[in-house]
Write a protein that holds these residues in place. Structure first.
Motif, PDB file in Angstrom:
ATOM      1  N   GLN A 337       0.844  -1.191   0.000  1.00 37.23           N
ATOM      2  CA  GLN A 337       0.000   0.000   0.000  1.00 37.23           C
ATOM      3  C   GLN A 337       0.875   1.235   0.000  1.00 37.23           C
ATOM      4  OE1 GLN A 337      -2.213  -0.516   3.755  1.00 37.23           O
ATOM      5  NE2 GLN A 337      -1.088   1.228   4.571  1.00 37.23           N
ATOM      6  N   LEU A 338       0.302   2.333  -0.501  1.00 35.14           N
ATOM      7  CA  LEU A 338       1.079   3.561  -0.620  1.00 35.14           C
ATOM      8  C   LEU A 338       0.126   4.752  -0.558  1.00 35.14           C
ATOM      9  CD1 LEU A 338       4.125   4.122  -1.041  1.00 35.14           C
ATOM     10  CD2 LEU A 338       3.617   4.402  -3.475  1.00 35.14           C
ATOM     11  N   LYS A 339       0.445   5.725   0.267  1.00 32.91           N
ATOM     12  CA  LYS A 339      -0.345   6.948   0.345  1.00 32.91           C
ATOM     13  C   LYS A 339      -0.078   7.783  -0.899  1.00 32.91           C
ATOM     14  CE  LYS A 339      -2.832  10.128   2.558  1.00 32.91           C
ATOM     15  NZ  LYS A 339      -4.236   9.950   2.985  1.00 32.91           N
ATOM     16  N   ILE A 340      -1.153   8.275  -1.517  1.00 34.50           N
ATOM     17  CA  ILE A 340      -0.995   9.058  -2.747  1.00 34.50           C
ATOM     18  C   ILE A 340      -1.664  10.416  -2.583  1.00 34.50           C
ATOM     19  CG2 ILE A 340      -0.824   7.063  -4.283  1.00 34.50           C
ATOM     20  CD1 ILE A 340      -3.778   7.397  -4.924  1.00 34.50           C
ATOM     21  N   SER A 341      -1.202  11.384  -3.363  1.00 31.99           N
ATOM     22  CA  SER A 341      -1.762  12.740  -3.292  1.00 31.99           C
ATOM     23  C   SER A 341      -2.555  13.103  -4.531  1.00 31.99           C
ATOM     24  CB  SER A 341      -0.621  13.751  -3.096  1.00 31.99           C
ATOM     25  OG  SER A 341       0.314  13.651  -4.173  1.00 31.99           O
ATOM     26  N   ASN A 342      -2.492  12.236  -5.540  1.00 36.74           N
ATOM     27  CA  ASN A 342      -3.138  12.529  -6.827  1.00 36.74           C
ATOM     28  C   ASN A 342      -3.987  11.342  -7.287  1.00 36.74           C
ATOM     29  OD1 ASN A 342      -0.867  10.939  -7.024  1.00 36.74           O
ATOM     30  ND2 ASN A 342      -0.150  11.832  -8.953  1.00 36.74           N
ATOM     31  N   PRO A 343      -5.064  11.028  -6.560  1.00 38.25           N
ATOM     32  CA  PRO A 343      -5.826   9.806  -6.831  1.00 38.25           C
ATOM     33  C   PRO A 343      -6.386   9.711  -8.254  1.00 38.25           C
ATOM     34  CG  PRO A 343      -7.056  11.290  -5.395  1.00 38.25           C
ATOM     35  CD  PRO A 343      -5.663  11.814  -5.459  1.00 38.25           C
ATOM     36  N   GLU A 344      -6.832  10.831  -8.824  1.00 37.42           N
ATOM     37  CA  GLU A 344      -7.408  10.768 -10.171  1.00 37.42           C
ATOM     38  C   GLU A 344      -6.349  10.424 -11.212  1.00 37.42           C
ATOM     39  OE1 GLU A 344     -10.556  10.716 -10.719  1.00 37.42           O
ATOM     40  OE2 GLU A 344     -10.880  11.014  -8.563  1.00 37.42           O
ATOM     41  N   GLU A 345      -5.161  10.985 -11.077  1.00 41.15           N
ATOM     42  CA  GLU A 345      -4.070  10.675 -12.002  1.00 41.15           C
ATOM     43  C   GLU A 345      -3.635   9.219 -11.848  1.00 41.15           C
ATOM     44  OE1 GLU A 345      -0.831  13.360 -11.550  1.00 41.15           O
ATOM     45  OE2 GLU A 345      -2.040  15.161 -11.878  1.00 41.15           O
ATOM     46  N   VAL A 346      -3.563   8.755 -10.611  1.00 39.92           N
ATOM     47  CA  VAL A 346      -3.177   7.367 -10.348  1.00 39.92           C
ATOM     48  C   VAL A 346      -4.213   6.418 -10.930  1.00 39.92           C
ATOM     49  CG1 VAL A 346      -2.819   5.636  -8.543  1.00 39.92           C
ATOM     50  CG2 VAL A 346      -1.824   7.927  -8.302  1.00 39.92           C
ATOM     51  N   PHE A 428      -6.082  -3.701  -7.808  1.00 36.55           N
ATOM     52  CA  PHE A 428      -5.690  -2.332  -7.490  1.00 36.55           C
ATOM     53  C   PHE A 428      -6.920  -1.620  -6.938  1.00 36.55           C
ATOM     54  CE2 PHE A 428      -3.159  -3.754 -11.091  1.00 36.55           C
ATOM     55  CZ  PHE A 428      -1.864  -3.462 -10.686  1.00 36.55           C
ATOM     56  N   LYS A 429      -6.736  -0.893  -5.831  1.00 35.48           N
ATOM     57  CA  LYS A 429      -7.865  -0.179  -5.232  1.00 35.48           C
ATOM     58  C   LYS A 429      -7.360   1.070  -4.527  1.00 35.48           C
ATOM     59  CE  LYS A 429     -11.693  -0.727  -1.940  1.00 35.48           C
ATOM     60  NZ  LYS A 429     -12.766  -0.292  -2.828  1.00 35.48           N
ATOM     61  N   ILE A 430      -8.080   2.162  -4.720  1.00 37.00           N
ATOM     62  CA  ILE A 430      -7.782   3.406  -4.015  1.00 37.00           C
ATOM     63  C   ILE A 430      -8.919   3.661  -3.032  1.00 37.00           C
ATOM     64  CG2 ILE A 430      -7.375   5.881  -4.235  1.00 37.00           C
ATOM     65  CD1 ILE A 430      -6.462   5.375  -7.114  1.00 37.00           C
ATOM     66  N   ASP A 431      -8.595   3.766  -1.736  1.00 35.01           N
ATOM     67  CA  ASP A 431      -9.657   3.930  -0.734  1.00 35.01           C
ATOM     68  C   ASP A 431      -9.985   5.398  -0.498  1.00 35.01           C
ATOM     69  OD1 ASP A 431      -7.785   4.994   1.020  1.00 35.01           O
ATOM     70  OD2 ASP A 431      -7.480   3.109   2.104  1.00 35.01           O
ATOM     71  N   VAL A 435      -5.353   6.023  -0.207  1.00 32.57           N
ATOM     72  CA  VAL A 435      -4.302   5.012  -0.074  1.00 32.57           C
ATOM     73  C   VAL A 435      -4.481   4.020  -1.224  1.00 32.57           C
ATOM     74  CG1 VAL A 435      -3.358   3.141   1.328  1.00 32.57           C
ATOM     75  CG2 VAL A 435      -4.138   5.264   2.417  1.00 32.57           C
ATOM     76  N   LEU A 436      -3.402   3.800  -1.971  1.00 32.57           N
ATOM     77  CA  LEU A 436      -3.423   2.844  -3.070  1.00 32.57           C
ATOM     78  C   LEU A 436      -3.070   1.460  -2.525  1.00 32.57           C
ATOM     79  CD1 LEU A 436      -3.408   1.922  -6.059  1.00 32.57           C
ATOM     80  CD2 LEU A 436      -1.040   2.761  -6.206  1.00 32.57           C
ATOM     81  N   HIS A 437      -3.966   0.503  -2.730  1.00 35.04           N
ATOM     82  CA  HIS A 437      -3.751  -0.877  -2.307  1.00 35.04           C
ATOM     83  C   HIS A 437      -3.487  -1.742  -3.543  1.00 35.04           C
ATOM     84  CE1 HIS A 437      -5.483   0.004   1.735  1.00 35.04           C
ATOM     85  NE2 HIS A 437      -6.203   0.877   1.028  1.00 35.04           N
ATOM     86  N   ILE A 468       3.990  -0.515  -7.831  1.00 30.00           N
ATOM     87  CA  ILE A 468       3.117   0.389  -7.074  1.00 30.00           C
ATOM     88  C   ILE A 468       3.743   1.776  -6.943  1.00 30.00           C
ATOM     89  CG2 ILE A 468       4.005  -0.268  -4.784  1.00 30.00           C
ATOM     90  CD1 ILE A 468       1.112   0.000  -3.760  1.00 30.00           C
ATOM     91  N   LYS A 469       5.055   1.846  -6.818  1.00 35.42           N
ATOM     92  CA  LYS A 469       5.723   3.154  -6.723  1.00 35.42           C
ATOM     93  C   LYS A 469       5.577   3.936  -8.019  1.00 35.42           C
ATOM     94  CE  LYS A 469       9.186   1.708  -3.328  1.00 35.42           C
ATOM     95  NZ  LYS A 469      10.636   1.433  -3.104  1.00 35.42           N
ATOM     96  N   ASN A 470       5.744   3.251  -9.141  1.00 28.86           N
ATOM     97  CA  ASN A 470       5.664   3.939 -10.427  1.00 28.86           C
ATOM     98  C   ASN A 470       4.238   4.299 -10.805  1.00 28.86           C
ATOM     99  OD1 ASN A 470       8.383   3.679 -10.559  1.00 28.86           O
ATOM    100  ND2 ASN A 470       8.429   2.168 -12.196  1.00 28.86           N
ATOM    101  N   ILE A 471       3.270   3.491 -10.368  1.00 35.37           N
ATOM    102  CA  ILE A 471       1.871   3.851 -10.607  1.00 35.37           C
ATOM    103  C   ILE A 471       1.520   5.107  -9.814  1.00 35.37           C
ATOM    104  CG2 ILE A 471      -0.521   3.159 -10.163  1.00 35.37           C
ATOM    105  CD1 ILE A 471       0.293   0.299 -10.846  1.00 35.37           C
TER     106      ILE A 471
END
Length: 479
Positions: A337-346, A428-431, A435-437, A468-471
Motif C-alpha cells: 500500500q502507498l499513500k498518494i496525493s493525486n488519486p485521479e491521475e493514479v 488495485f484499489k484506491i480507498d 491510499v493505493l492498495h 506500485i511506486k511507479n503507478i
C-alpha cells in the motif's frame, strides 16, 4: 423493429450493436454472461440483456415473444479443435427452439464462403448450421463472407503480427491459396442492409471485397500499405501441426484457433455471387482500403471490439462472477500500500496498465514471463488490450482477464489466464483516504503450486514494489 442479437459480445456483435441502435431499433442482447457485456452505461440503458447458453437445453420464457428479427452470430471454431462442429450444430438447433414460440419473421446468419468442392471442417460446419437454420419457422438470410479485415479481427491481427515481426518469412504452401477478403465496414453494411429486406428472404449470398488474392499477396500488400518491404518463401514440408505452432508463437492467436485456421487456409474462399451488391447498392472496399480503415481506427484509439476479448482467446471458461470474490483462506499473498496525493491521475494510470503502456516496472521481466507462458501453451502477452484507456469486465489484458473494472469505486480486479499451478488475482484499489492498495493473491494447487510461488517471491519483491511506486509517481511512470 425489435431484434435479438446473439453473440452480442463477439467481434461482429459489438460492431453491429451501435449501428442497429443508431437505426432506431430495439435490441435484445443474448449473452452467456451478462457481467461481461463490454458496453458503456449509456448503451446499456438502451438495450435489454438476457443470459442464454445455446449449448444447454432451452429454457422457457427467456426470449421476448415480440421479437421481429434476429442475428445469429454464434461460432465455436476457437473453442475446440475436435468437436466445434458438433457445438455449432447444437447451438443452431437450440436457437430454433428458443425462437419457435416468438413472432420472429427473419433470421440473419453470418456464415463463410463455401464454394469449394472440398470444404474444411470449419466451413463444412458453417454450411451445416445453414441447413439447420433453414429448418426454423422463419425467413432465413445467409451472408457468406470471405476473410474479414478490420481493426481487432483475428485475420487482420494475424497478418499484422506476421508482417510487423517477420520481414523475412519461410511459410507453408497454403500461403498460395486464393481468398477474397472483405472490410469489416462492408460486412456491417451488408448485415444491416438485409434486415427486413424481403428480397433477401430464404436465400444465401456471398459477400466479399473486389480483390482475389493469395495469402502471400495479402502479406505483401499489407507491407506495401505500411511502407516497408517483406520477403516470403514457401516450403512444401511444413505440416498442418507445425504451421499451427508457427502461427501460435509468432502471432497473438490461440493454438486452437491457429489449428482450425490452418485447416481452412488450404481451401479457396472465393465469391461466385455478387447479387447482394446490386440489391443493396453497396460497392465493397478494396483490400488496401480495408487496411487503411483499420489503422485509422487503431491510431484514433477507436477499436470497437477485438477477437482477443472473447473468452475462447484464453483459458477462461467459467462465469466471471465465480471469481470476483477473491479467496481469503488457503492462499499466498503479496500486499502493498502507498499513500498518494493525486488519486485521479493514479486511477488513470491503473486504467491504462498493460498493452503498449506496459506494467510500469520491469517490463522485460513481464515479457520473459509471457514468452515462458507461450512455451507452455498459454496466452502470453501478445493479446495486449483493445482500448488504450478503457477497461470493461471480461476484456483480455495481456495474460490477464478483467473481472471487475469499477472506476467509481476506484477498483480494478484481474484474473490470471497464464499457465499456473493454481489461480491468481491482481487487484488495485484506491480507498477514501487516498491510499493505493495493490494485492497479488495466489491460490496454489498442491505442493507444486506452493513451490512455484516461493520460487518467484524474490522477483515479486522487485516487480510489485516497483510497480506500485511507479503507478503512484507520474515521473517514474513515464520512464
Amino acid at each position: 423493429m425489435k431484434i435479438l442479437l446473439t453473440g452480442a459480445n463477439g467481434y461482429i456483435g459489438m460492431r453491429i450493436l451501435p449501428q442497429l441502435l443508431e437505426m432506431g431499433h430495439e435490441i435484445v442482447c443474448a449473452v452467456r454472461d451478462e457481467t461481461r457485456l463490454s458496453v458503456d452505461k449509456e448503451t446499456r440503458q438502451q438495450i435489454e440483456v438476457i443470459e442464454i447458453d445455446f449449448l444447454e437445453e432451452p429454457k422457457e420464457n427467456v426470449v421476448p415473444q415480440d421479437i421481429d428479427a434476429a442475428y445469429f452470430l454464434i461460432h465455436s471454431m476457437s473453442s475446440s479443435t475436435q468437436d466445434f462442429d458438433e457445438m455449432e450444430a447444437k447451438t443452431a438447433e437450440n436457437f430454433n427452439k428458443y425462437v419457435a414460440e416468438t413472432q420472429i419473421k427473419q433470421v440473419i446468419y453470418l456464415s463463410g464462403i463455401v464454394n469449394d468442392n472440398n470444404l474444411s471442417k470449419h466451413l463444412q460446419s458453417r454450411k451445416n448450421v445453414e441447413d439447420i437454420l433453414y429448418q426454423g419457422d422463419f425467413n432465413l438470410t445467409v451472408l457468406r463472407a470471405g476473410i474479414i479485415v478490420g481493426s481487432g479481427s483475428s485475420s487482420f491481427e494475424i497478418i499484422r503480427d506476421l508482417c510487423e515481426k517477420l520481414p523475412v518469412m519461410i511459410t507453408p504452401k497454403w500461403v498460395l491459396t486464393k481468398t477474397q477478403p472483405i472490410a469489416i465496414r462492408d460486412v456491417i453494411a451488408f448485415l444491416t442492409g438485409v434486415l427486413g429486406n424481403e428480397k433477401t428472404y430464404n436465400d444465401s449470398f456471398d459477400i466479399a471485397g473486389p480483390n482475389v488474392l493469395t495469402y502471400k499477396e495479402m502479406l505483401h500488400k499489407y507491407a506495401e500499405v505500411r511502407g516497408f518491404k517483406n520477403w516470403i518463401w514457401t516450403v512444401p514440408v511444413m505440416t498442418p501441426k507445425l504451421s499451427s505452432y508457427w502461427l501460435y508463437f509468432v502471432t497473438s492467436t490461440s493454438y486452437k484457433l491457429a489449428l482450425n485456421l490452418v485447416d481452412s487456409m488450404k481451401i479457396e474462399v472465393v465469391a461466385k455471387d455478387t447479387r447482394l451488391q446490386d440489391i443493396l447498392g453497396i460497392t465493397p472496399h478494396t483490400y488496401k482500403e480495408a487496411i487503411d480503415l483499420a489503422f485509422k481506427k487503431i491510431e484514433q484509439n477507436l477499436v470497437v471490439s477485438s477477437w482477443k476479448d472473447s473468452m475462447i482467446s484464453g483459458r477462461f471458461v467459467d462465469n466471471l462472477e465465480k471469481h470476483i470474490q477473491v479467496p481469503k483462506y488457503g492462499i499466498l499473498k503479496d500486499y502493498k500500500q502507498l499513500k498518494i496525493s493525486n488519486p485521479e491521475e493514479v486511477l488513470e494510470r491503473i486504467w491504462s496498465i498493460g498493452g503498449e503502456t506496459g506494467w510500469y516496472y520491469g517490463n522485460w521481466l513481464w515479457k520473459i514471463r509471457g514468452f515462458m507462458d507461450k512455451l507452455f501453451g498459454g496466452v502470453g502477452l501478445r493479446r495486449g488490450r483493445t482500448h488504450a484507456h478503457k477497461i470493461f469486465a471480461g476484456d483480455s489484458l495481456d495474460f490477464w482477464r478483467v473481472l471487475l473494472a469499477d472506476k467509481k469505486a476506484k477498483r480494478l480486479l484481474l484474473f490470471a489466464e497464464m499457465k499456473l499451478p493454481g489461480e491468481a488475482w491482481l487487484e488495485f484499489k484506491i480507498d477514501e483516504n487516498n491510499v493505493l492498495h495493490q494485492t497479488a493473491t495466489f491460490r496454489p494447487r498442491g505442493l507444486r503450486g506452493r513451490l512455484y510461488w516461493y520460487s518467484i517471491v524474490p522477483f515479486h519483491y522487485f516487480i510489485f514494489g516497483g510497480m506500485i511506486k511507479n503507478i503512484a509517481d507520474q515521473k517514474n511512470a513515464n520512464q
